[in-house]
Write an enzyme that holds these catalytic residues in place. Sequence first.
Site, mmCIF file in Angstrom:
data_model
loop_
_atom_site.group_PDB
_atom_site.id
_atom_site.type_symbol
_atom_site.label_atom_id
_atom_site.label_comp_id
_atom_site.label_asym_id
_atom_site.label_seq_id
_atom_site.Cartn_x
_atom_site.Cartn_y
_atom_site.Cartn_z
ATOM 1 N N ASP A 63 21.531 38.666 24.220
ATOM 2 C CA ASP A 63 22.025 39.540 25.290
ATOM 3 C C ASP A 63 23.367 40.155 24.936
ATOM 4 O OD1 ASP A 63 23.461 37.161 25.481
ATOM 5 O OD2 ASP A 63 22.483 36.534 27.332
ATOM 6 N N ASN A 129 22.144 27.531 36.978
ATOM 7 C CA ASN A 129 21.034 27.923 37.862
ATOM 8 C C ASN A 129 19.703 28.003 37.098
ATOM 9 O OD1 ASN A 129 21.291 30.235 36.344
ATOM 10 N ND2 ASN A 129 21.897 31.565 38.031
ATOM 11 N N HIS A 131 19.163 29.703 34.304
ATOM 12 C CA HIS A 131 18.893 30.951 33.572
ATOM 13 C C HIS A 131 18.861 30.710 32.060
ATOM 14 C CE1 HIS A 131 23.429 32.245 33.369
ATOM 15 N NE2 HIS A 131 23.113 31.596 32.286
HETATM 16 P P1 PGA Z 1 27.507 28.069 28.359
HETATM 17 O O1 PGA Z 1 26.512 29.150 28.941
HETATM 18 O O2 PGA Z 1 26.995 27.667 27.021
HETATM 19 O O3 PGA Z 1 28.829 28.755 28.274
HETATM 20 O O4 PGA Z 1 27.501 26.918 29.329
HETATM 21 C C1 PGA Z 1 25.151 28.917 28.824
HETATM 22 C C2 PGA Z 1 24.395 29.946 29.627
HETATM 23 O O5 PGA Z 1 24.890 30.386 30.673
HETATM 24 O O6 PGA Z 1 23.279 30.298 29.220
#
Ligand code: PGA
Length: 234
Positions: A63, A129, A131
């Site tokens: 992304d 959440n 995602h």
């Molecule tokens: P993080 O983010 O590794 O900074 O916890 C993971 C995500 O939101 O997919």
Amino acid sequence: MKIITEKTATAASARAFAIVNELAQHDQLKVMGLATGSTPLGLYKLIRESDLDFSHSTSVNLDEYVGLQPTDPQSYHYFMQEHLFSAKPFKESFFPDGANPDAAAVTKEYDQVLAQHPIDLQVLGIGQNGHIGFNEPGTSFDSHTHRVALTESTIAANARFFDNPDQVPRYAYTMGIASIMAAKRIILLAFGEEKAAAIQQTVNGPVTPAVPASILQRHPDVTLVLDEEAASQL
Ligand code: PGA
């Protein structure tokens, strides 16, 4: 799903590195799907310090924020440059073009990139959440690359990387759920107790768009690499 749990995030990152290393040694990492965020940093550090050579491999990132140039220090392009590519350049590295506001053009182009470069191993983190990529709850399992409006919880979680929450971009381009599911292998890394509920739902809950990562139950080759805290509700 295969689940590996280690005491610490450091030990879990070493397990993830072992998986990457094994595939690379057997020439099975022609295309690597990469993720940003804090979770894969330990893995990327181990890759940087290794003697692995990706100069004949391709990377595709999950992304990118909409509205940021690749040279912007907050862009995911910049993040990858800093944490991996500067030390381990790939033959070519692809991102959705966050600098282009024409969503139809960007998403079509990125779907073509993914079609031409089928992913051997996709590295994933997970949001609190559930995602994956920027596929927030409610995203169709049939989705390919698309533009998303970030949820308030994701904006709040990502605000730690910005001087203030108003600077967090409100939109991103992301590979879709179907794009992620097309990867031959997937490793999902999750560390810390704030990920425990999402991991519990991903592993034991129903397969539902309300928890995007739950679709991984239907993928034939998924390994979850967790620390004890993230695994604490399993
Ligand atoms: P993080 O983010 O590794 O900074 O916890 C993971 C995500 O939101 O997919």
